[in-house]
Design an enzyme around this catalytic site. Structure first.
Site, PDB file in Angstrom:
ATOM      1  N   HIS A  66       0.813  -1.420  -0.081  1.00 40.76           N
ATOM      2  CA  HIS A  66      -0.012   0.070   0.038  1.00 40.76           C
ATOM      3  C   HIS A  66       0.772   1.101   0.056  1.00 40.76           C
ATOM      4  O   HIS A  66       0.595   2.481  -0.701  1.00 40.76           O
ATOM      5  CB  HIS A  66      -0.972   0.039   1.291  1.00 40.76           C
ATOM      6  CG  HIS A  66      -1.932  -0.815   1.380  1.00 40.76           C
ATOM      7  ND1 HIS A  66      -2.136  -1.762   2.435  1.00 40.76           N
ATOM      8  CD2 HIS A  66      -2.885  -1.608   0.331  1.00 40.76           C
ATOM      9  CE1 HIS A  66      -3.010  -2.812   2.280  1.00 40.76           C
ATOM     10  NE2 HIS A  66      -3.432  -2.397   0.995  1.00 40.76           N
ATOM     11  N   LYS A 123     -15.293  -8.565   5.130  1.00 40.10           N
ATOM     12  CA  LYS A 123     -14.001  -9.254   5.808  1.00 40.10           C
ATOM     13  C   LYS A 123     -14.124  -8.805   7.230  1.00 40.10           C
ATOM     14  O   LYS A 123     -14.908  -7.665   8.059  1.00 40.10           O
ATOM     15  CB  LYS A 123     -12.802  -8.366   5.372  1.00 40.10           C
ATOM     16  CG  LYS A 123     -12.360  -8.508   4.050  1.00 40.10           C
ATOM     17  CD  LYS A 123     -11.204  -7.806   3.748  1.00 40.10           C
ATOM     18  CE  LYS A 123     -10.725  -8.038   2.265  1.00 40.10           C
ATOM     19  NZ  LYS A 123      -9.820  -7.040   1.724  1.00 40.10           N
ATOM     20  N   ARG A 147      -2.512  -6.888  -8.064  1.00 41.79           N
ATOM     21  CA  ARG A 147      -1.335  -7.887  -7.795  1.00 41.79           C
ATOM     22  C   ARG A 147      -1.490  -8.907  -9.110  1.00 41.79           C
ATOM     23  O   ARG A 147      -0.500  -9.744  -9.157  1.00 41.79           O
ATOM     24  CB  ARG A 147      -1.260  -8.222  -6.567  1.00 41.79           C
ATOM     25  CG  ARG A 147      -0.802  -7.203  -5.346  1.00 41.79           C
ATOM     26  CD  ARG A 147      -1.316  -7.922  -3.877  1.00 41.79           C
ATOM     27  NE  ARG A 147      -2.614  -8.098  -4.000  1.00 41.79           N
ATOM     28  CZ  ARG A 147      -3.309  -8.205  -3.020  1.00 41.79           C
ATOM     29  NH1 ARG A 147      -2.592  -8.615  -1.811  1.00 41.79           N
ATOM     30  NH2 ARG A 147      -4.405  -8.594  -3.049  1.00 41.79           N
ATOM     31  N   SER A 161      -2.966  -7.790   3.267  1.00 46.82           N
ATOM     32  CA  SER A 161      -3.512  -7.551   4.617  1.00 46.82           C
ATOM     33  C   SER A 161      -3.837  -9.034   5.174  1.00 46.82           C
ATOM     34  O   SER A 161      -3.629  -9.180   6.293  1.00 46.82           O
ATOM     35  CB  SER A 161      -4.689  -6.509   4.692  1.00 46.82           C
ATOM     36  OG  SER A 161      -4.105  -5.415   4.050  1.00 46.82           O
TER      37      SER A 161
HETATM   38  O1  PNS Z   1      -9.066  -2.942   1.114  1.00 48.59           O
HETATM   39  P1  PNS Z   1     -10.171  -3.665   0.520  1.00 48.59           P
HETATM   40  O2  PNS Z   1     -10.810  -4.406   1.723  1.00 48.59           O
HETATM   41  O3  PNS Z   1     -10.329  -4.151  -0.701  1.00 48.59           O
HETATM   42  O4  PNS Z   1     -11.140  -2.303   0.395  1.00 48.59           O
HETATM   43  C1  PNS Z   1     -12.566  -2.278   0.194  1.00 48.59           C
HETATM   44  C2  PNS Z   1     -13.500  -0.995   0.073  1.00 48.59           C
HETATM   45  C3  PNS Z   1     -13.431  -0.447   1.657  1.00 48.59           C
HETATM   46  C4  PNS Z   1     -12.668  -0.069  -0.486  1.00 48.59           C
HETATM   47  C5  PNS Z   1     -14.628  -1.148  -0.278  1.00 48.59           C
HETATM   48  O5  PNS Z   1     -15.276  -2.120   0.478  1.00 48.59           O
HETATM   49  C6  PNS Z   1     -15.585  -0.145  -0.299  1.00 48.59           C
HETATM   50  O6  PNS Z   1     -15.360   0.852  -1.199  1.00 48.59           O
HETATM   51  N1  PNS Z   1     -16.352  -0.100   0.696  1.00 48.59           N
HETATM   52  C7  PNS Z   1     -17.185   1.213   0.923  1.00 48.59           C
HETATM   53  C8  PNS Z   1     -18.775   0.656   0.352  1.00 48.59           C
HETATM   54  C9  PNS Z   1     -18.694   1.071  -1.312  1.00 48.59           C
HETATM   55  O7  PNS Z   1     -18.408   2.217  -1.786  1.00 48.59           O
HETATM   56  N2  PNS Z   1     -19.175  -0.010  -1.767  1.00 48.59           N
HETATM   57  C10 PNS Z   1     -19.341  -0.027  -3.284  1.00 48.59           C
HETATM   58  C11 PNS Z   1     -18.015  -0.355  -4.013  1.00 48.59           C
HETATM   59  S1  PNS Z   1     -18.421  -0.869  -5.659  1.00 48.59           S
END
Ligand code: PNS
Length: 149
Positions: A17, A41, A90, A127
């Site tokens: 990151h 998660k 990745r 992570s």
């Molecule tokens: O590190 P991650 O787990 O890939 O992060 C995922 C994250 C937090 C970016 C994603 O779950 C997110 O955007 N959550 C907020 C809710 C949202 O906007 N959902 C629609 C996404 S298409």
């Protein structure tokens, strides 16, 4: 002013990151790291810890700010006048996930996602890998750019 939001659960934030933020600073004037919740998660490190650790990590980088958010990433991005999302891939598995998220976010708010390929040496760093190793009490200090409790 080109602002990007770098959203993620960052549980924890890894050296992969960090590399994306550093490379993102070549492309954007400002990066807002948004610590959000991934409903798929289970969290290990408390949000408040992740927020504090990241604020400390980027204390001397005035172009990077760190915020926790609830709700949709596009709403958080709008709040910060960001027209871009920054994400990393990745692998082909990541690619499929990132593509559908980028499509959904573009559909929701017209926001553009800029994807950077992870360095190959970071390809296996995630992570969830760190959480697993940490759970087995392995030393993960080389994978996370701040001390874990
Ligand atoms: O590190 P991650 O787990 O890939 O992060 C995922 C994250 C937090 C970016 C994603 O779950 C997110 O955007 N959550 C907020 C809710 C949202 O906007 N959902 C629609 C996404 S298409």
């Amino acid at each position: 002013m080109r602002t990007a939001v770098f959203p993620g659960s960052f549980d924890p934030f890894t050296i992969g990151h960090l590399d994306l933020v550093q490379r993102g600073l070549e492309l954007f004037d400002r990066i807002v790291i948004g610590i959000g919740r991934n409903s798929q998660k289970n969290e290990l490190f408390p949000l408040s810890f992740r927020e504090q650790a990241l604020r400390e990590l980027f204390r001397d980088e005035e172009r990077v700010t760190v915020e926790v958010f609830d709700g949709l990433t596009v709403d958080f991005a709008r709040l910060h006048d960001a027209r871009f999302l920054l994400r990393g891939v990745r692998s082909v598995q990541d690619f499929a996930y990132e593509q559908s998220m980028a499509d959904a976010n573009r559909l929701l708010d017209g926001i553009e996602t800029v994807v950077l390929y992870a360095r190959s040496e970071h390809a296996c760093i995630s992570s969830s890998l760190v959480r697993e190793l940490y759970g087995y009490k392995k030393d993960v200090s080389g994978l996370v750019p701040y001390p874990l409790p």
